[in-house]
Design an enzyme around this catalytic site. Structure first.
Site, PDB file in Angstrom:
ATOM      1  N   LYS A 146       0.572  -8.634  -4.122  1.00 54.70           N
ATOM      2  CA  LYS A 146       0.746  -7.249  -3.684  1.00 54.70           C
ATOM      3  C   LYS A 146       2.201  -7.071  -3.256  1.00 54.70           C
ATOM      4  O   LYS A 146       2.797  -7.980  -2.668  1.00 54.70           O
ATOM      5  CB  LYS A 146      -0.213  -6.994  -2.524  1.00 54.70           C
ATOM      6  CG  LYS A 146      -0.327  -5.560  -2.048  1.00 54.70           C
ATOM      7  CD  LYS A 146      -1.445  -5.455  -1.003  1.00 54.70           C
ATOM      8  CE  LYS A 146      -1.594  -4.051  -0.450  1.00 54.70           C
ATOM      9  NZ  LYS A 146      -2.705  -3.982   0.532  1.00 54.70           N
ATOM     10  N   LEU A 195       0.379   2.316   2.848  1.00 48.81           N
ATOM     11  CA  LEU A 195      -0.663   1.279   2.698  1.00 48.81           C
ATOM     12  C   LEU A 195      -2.018   1.722   3.259  1.00 48.81           C
ATOM     13  O   LEU A 195      -2.980   0.968   3.182  1.00 48.81           O
ATOM     14  CB  LEU A 195      -0.271  -0.047   3.376  1.00 48.81           C
ATOM     15  CG  LEU A 195       0.976  -0.761   2.879  1.00 48.81           C
ATOM     16  CD1 LEU A 195       1.225  -2.020   3.718  1.00 48.81           C
ATOM     17  CD2 LEU A 195       0.850  -1.136   1.409  1.00 48.81           C
ATOM     18  N   SER A 221      -5.937  -0.512  -0.474  1.00 52.31           N
ATOM     19  CA  SER A 221      -4.548  -0.400  -0.832  1.00 52.31           C
ATOM     20  C   SER A 221      -4.043  -1.525  -1.738  1.00 52.31           C
ATOM     21  O   SER A 221      -2.923  -1.440  -2.204  1.00 52.31           O
ATOM     22  CB  SER A 221      -3.698  -0.379   0.439  1.00 52.31           C
ATOM     23  OG  SER A 221      -3.752  -1.631   1.098  1.00 52.31           O
ATOM     24  N   SER A 222      -4.875  -2.548  -2.012  1.00 55.37           N
ATOM     25  CA  SER A 222      -4.425  -3.575  -2.964  1.00 55.37           C
ATOM     26  C   SER A 222      -4.763  -3.090  -4.368  1.00 55.37           C
ATOM     27  O   SER A 222      -5.425  -3.769  -5.162  1.00 55.37           O
ATOM     28  CB  SER A 222      -5.094  -4.915  -2.658  1.00 55.37           C
ATOM     29  OG  SER A 222      -4.948  -5.244  -1.288  1.00 55.37           O
ATOM     30  N   ILE A 242      -6.829  -4.131   6.054  1.00 55.20           N
ATOM     31  CA  ILE A 242      -6.934  -3.734   7.459  1.00 55.20           C
ATOM     32  C   ILE A 242      -8.071  -2.738   7.653  1.00 55.20           C
ATOM     33  O   ILE A 242      -8.470  -2.452   8.782  1.00 55.20           O
ATOM     34  CB  ILE A 242      -5.596  -3.155   7.970  1.00 55.20           C
ATOM     35  CG1 ILE A 242      -5.535  -3.120   9.505  1.00 55.20           C
ATOM     36  CG2 ILE A 242      -5.348  -1.763   7.404  1.00 55.20           C
ATOM     37  CD1 ILE A 242      -4.183  -2.748  10.063  1.00 55.20           C
ATOM     38  N   GLY A 243      -8.578  -2.215   6.523  1.00 58.99           N
ATOM     39  CA  GLY A 243      -9.661  -1.242   6.645  1.00 58.99           C
ATOM     40  C   GLY A 243     -10.531  -1.211   5.399  1.00 58.99           C
ATOM     41  O   GLY A 243     -11.425  -0.377   5.262  1.00 58.99           O
ATOM     42  N   GLY A 244     -10.229  -2.148   4.477  1.00 56.51           N
ATOM     43  CA  GLY A 244     -10.989  -2.202   3.221  1.00 56.51           C
ATOM     44  C   GLY A 244     -10.105  -2.480   2.019  1.00 56.51           C
ATOM     45  O   GLY A 244     -10.548  -2.414   0.871  1.00 56.51           O
ATOM     46  N   SER A 245      -8.850  -2.831   2.268  1.00 56.24           N
ATOM     47  CA  SER A 245      -7.842  -2.833   1.212  1.00 56.24           C
ATOM     48  C   SER A 245      -7.932  -3.979   0.214  1.00 56.24           C
ATOM     49  O   SER A 245      -7.294  -3.932  -0.836  1.00 56.24           O
ATOM     50  CB  SER A 245      -6.449  -2.785   1.826  1.00 56.24           C
ATOM     51  OG  SER A 245      -6.183  -1.506   2.345  1.00 56.24           O
TER      52      SER A 245
END
Lengths: 562, 562
Positions: A146, A195, A221-222, A242-245
């Site tokens: 990433k 991000l 975000s990935s 950090i939240g589902g990325s």
């Protein structure tokens, strides 16, 4: 309007020129020897909800050798490389080609540097010839990264235009560990502005498309890793979460991903606006097409890479060998609905099919009744922006770049971007720890091994139409290791329709209405159906081992599915 | 003016009455069968700089059996208890007596409950008789607890008068683990108002005295544990440490203490004003008179107590068996001066003697040149009060209790108690992580195994005359496991005088002047000289093993020294 369709008028000639050059360099990196003629314009392919993975196989875009190499799991490639049965150059070239095609279809790459990858592969082959042994336990394995991990001597911008000149002098900690272990780098992948989207839009190269349906998002975000790994352009990709990325792009794009417990995989030496934010920690983790590869990577990275030697924030917890459990020994709690946003028909189907198969195979399957999911959602979203999003806003304002739709959305998380006091932040931390303990006690008291849940209330959304993080961010605030795996099922507009009761369904919130109104079955054809499996904190090994059992039960082989 | 000499006029009759009853209960707990006639008034003993440890042995305040039991290391007591060679009741009574005498001399106990301890010991003996096996791996071992760990059914006030009615319904996590393992509780120990002093004053019972010199402080904030354990009234005491609170009382009072790396020993379920503060984490850790006991406790607590099963914030990192290193294999960097406050003559002597013996025994001893110690000091002190000390001030204001001298001092740490913004706090976290990495890199690049340093610039101070935390708080911000051990040396006013150069010494700060002007050799007679040994993060085992080597080299036996 630039070539990618992005309106950008920053009014700074240097930035405009640098951005233009940045994009041009990416276009120039699509070398003739690795690229193909696309079957149609991207716009047309999107309109057709084109499945590029199917096209790859059906039109044999690679040679048999190239298919063989790129469809061999990393855990099998590496021994072949170590024995000299494959050269690093041959392996590299096959992945470079498949990655380039992936990029042509999906816009997954932020930066491609095949020249450097080839040079490194050549060096490794020479090393083998001379030393008669591999340079390390990942000798010759291509790995994708990433973009926001610092890369020695390259610009690392984290999708902020203001960081377009930010040349990072050293590799991030994990990148350096992997290079020491013998990996080959050749591609850095796309990510959204800030991000903080479960999608991919930014002012560098714009959106990444879903390889299974080019009209859909690859997640985020990935974002680039999801598309690239699922297409087979990289055997192992590294995302951050950090939240589902890690999980959103894995589930949406069609691969496997692990959000490990914190402090096992180093995110040290990465660029973002969230430095020093510790209430909800970001983690790095692997994305693959095979659960064996995921375990393979975790074991070698941790046990041989020893990241704690170079990142003082890592815990020296070895990766344990864990037996694959028999399905009939498992107790699994299934979260059919988190009480916030009801899953759409394909997700309901994925859960039901999986739960039924588990039940039939003898697992104890119970229903997971949501535990304070609203409190968890509110708390984690406040944590993201305790600083009033000051850091993000500063990085955005420095260039004056336009805000994407989802940046405008995420900047209002919490209390609409109001800065919190330290006292308030500490209170949020206490709420978080109380929640963590409640979930821990729940698992212990009910002897539940794992929680099976949706990754999101839907399959891959249309671009920038994803607002709800509740299913993924729950496991960030709880810091539970969470695997995303594929059910092997894909959305089918004929099957995955709302049932009759939906027409009278009373939405529990505006968020739920916004999300569910977006589900028009015809728009999501062929989107992969991936689910989450969560276990106990720091027992990542058990989650991966149970994932193997389930994947075996479901008979999913991602090296042969489209 | 109450019986302990504390002026307290809160103006709330309920609080006044409850406080009075609290103190009366403590006095009533000094049972005739466990107590002695003091040789003089406390005031006279203080004037004589009385050594109560010496008096204990020379005047044989215990029977031979009681001495034998209480001078046997816990690691040897426990097998005897498990084999039935000693009863839990006999062991309990011996420690109850020695603890009561310790309290009479030092005022170390906040609460004594020998009746409950005896009942528990009887139950354990009955269990053994019936089941023919111990109840757990700590069967019958008395353990003392700092007051601020929640205790089931008892008031836990953390030395805040406003919490005088705060009955905690459950044990703290570690307390519960230890009870499950078979421990016997009988005493909770003194701590300062706010917990943020390296001393002990509060409005409950006032100051704790140093057992080796009753005119001096026992240190803090695990003040009572320091005095109690050093006197031999508890085989293993539990302290907590956010800035030196295990290490200061261990060094000053004359025992051994370990500030473990975070997340290995649970501080879950404790009462303080610092909940949710995570920039500089507080840890719990053991205090003993024997390094073997310290290792014994860590191993059983971690490997058999498995604290991560009940505290979701613990890391399931097993305690590893580590060979005791040969001294000539060690490379040790000695911090003779941290660049902030020069050590006084007894500390200089302790460092020099230890370094010389290490050198002669073949260790590689190098000088540690301070790395950004001022930045570390400023940063950690700001972290303590990022909330503008709002939480502390609120708990103090609720009762209106008078502020002790050192509370007034600590409420002005950082920027004088100004609340920080979240952005500022995140920046401090980044500074902290950069410092951690710099120290890690320094150790790695210079192949240094351990850092040997003063625990404080002086030996035990006079009550409430301790302002500088720099030597201890450095290892809190770095989160390095740090052992305090005794050199076996004691302050000697004839020897430990400033050298001639001190008369022209230019103080580097007001803090240094304040601290060093307090050193008048005649005031510190017989104060123990303890030092710190720090190692790599999460390599607590190696620190303890090296501590064994050093203690063996120095030939220190704390069961036989005064």
């Amino acid at each position: 309007m630039n070539s990618k369709g992005i309106v950008l008028s920053i009014g700074d000639a240097h930035v405009e020129d640098t951005l233009k050059a940045y994009r041009q360099k990416l276009e120039d990196a699509i070398l003739p020897e690795y690229s193909i003629e696309l079957p149609d314009t991207i716009e047309s392919l999107k309109n057709k909800q084109f499945n590029s993975v199917k096209y790859l196989y059906e039109h044999k875009l690679l040679s048999e050798t190239e298919f063989n190499i790129t469809d061999t799991p990393a855990s099998e490639l590496v021994p072949k490389l170590a024995k000299g049965e494959l050269t690093a150059v041959d392996v590299f070239k096959a992945f470079a080609k498949r990655a380039t095609i992936a990029h042509q279809f999906t816009n997954c790459a932020m930066e491609i540097f095949n020249d450097e990858g080839l040079e490194r592969a050549k060096y490794l082959d020479e090393y083998m010839a001379k030393e008669k042994k591999p340079i390390g336990p990942l000798h010759g394995l291509p790995i994708s990264l990433k973009e926001h991990y610092n890369f020695k001597g390259k610009v690392t911008h984290s999708a902020y235009v203001s960081l377009i000149d930010n040349v990072t002098p050293e590799h991030g900690a994990t990148t350096q560990v992997l290079e020491n272990l013998g990996a080959v780098f050749y591609i850095r992948t796309n990510e959204p502005q800030t991000l903080m989207h479960l999608c991919s839009n930014n002012n560098y190269i714009g959106l990444t498309r879903n390889p299974y349906n080019l009209s859909l998002s690859s997640g985020g975000s990935s974002s680039g890793e999801g598309a690239l790994v699922s297409f087979g352009g990289s055997p192992i990709g590294l995302g951050s979460d950090i939240g589902g990325s890690i999980r959103s792009p894995s589930a949406f794009s069609g691969c496997i991903g692990l959000r490990p417990t914190t402090q096992r995989v180093s995110l040290g030496g990465s660029t973002s606006a969230l430095g020093g934010q510790e209430s909800v920690p970001a983690v790095q983790g692997p994305m693959t097409r095979s659960i064996d590869d995921l375990e393979f990577w975790m074991e070698i990275y941790i046990n041989q890479g020893k990241p704690w030697e170079t990142d003082c924030n890592m815990v020296p917890l070895p990766w344990r060998k864990v037996d694959v459990p028999k399905v009939d020994s498992l107790t699994i709690a299934v979260m059919y609905d988190d009480g916030l946003v009801k899953p759409t028909p394909p997700i309901q189907r994925g859960l039901k099919v999986t739960a039924d198969k588990l039940s039939k195979a003898g697992a104890k399957v119970v229903e997971f009744k949501p535990i304070k999911t609203k409190l968890a959602y509110d708390t984690v979203h406040k944590m993201y922006c305790c600083d009033g999003n000051d850091a993000q806003k500063t990085l955005l304002a420095e260039s004056g770049e336009p805000l994407t739709k989802l940046t405008q959305w995420n900047l209002n998380y919490g209390d609409g971007g109001r800065p919190f006091s330290i006292t308030e932040n500490r209170q949020l931390n206490i709420i978080r720890d109380t929640l963590k303990q409640e979930y821990t006690d729940f698992l212990n008291e009910n002897k539940i091994d794992f929680i099976l849940s949706p990754t999101y209330n839907n399959v891959a959304p249309r671009p920038e139409e994803i607002y709800n993080w509740s299913y993924t961010s729950l496991f960030n605030i709880l810091d539970l290791p969470t695997l995303v795996f594929q059910t092997g099922l894909f959305q089918d507009p004929k099957v995955d329709k709302w049932d009759d009761s939906h027409s009278t369904y009373e939405f529990r919130s505006d968020l739920e209405k916004l999300e569910l109104d977006n589900y028009i079955p015809e728009n999501f054809t062929g989107a992969p159906i991936g689910l989450q499996l969560s276990g106990r904190r720091y027992f990542d090994e058990e989650v991966v081992a149970a994932g193997k059992s389930i994947i075996e039960l479901l008979k999913v082989d991602l090296h042969n599915i489209y």
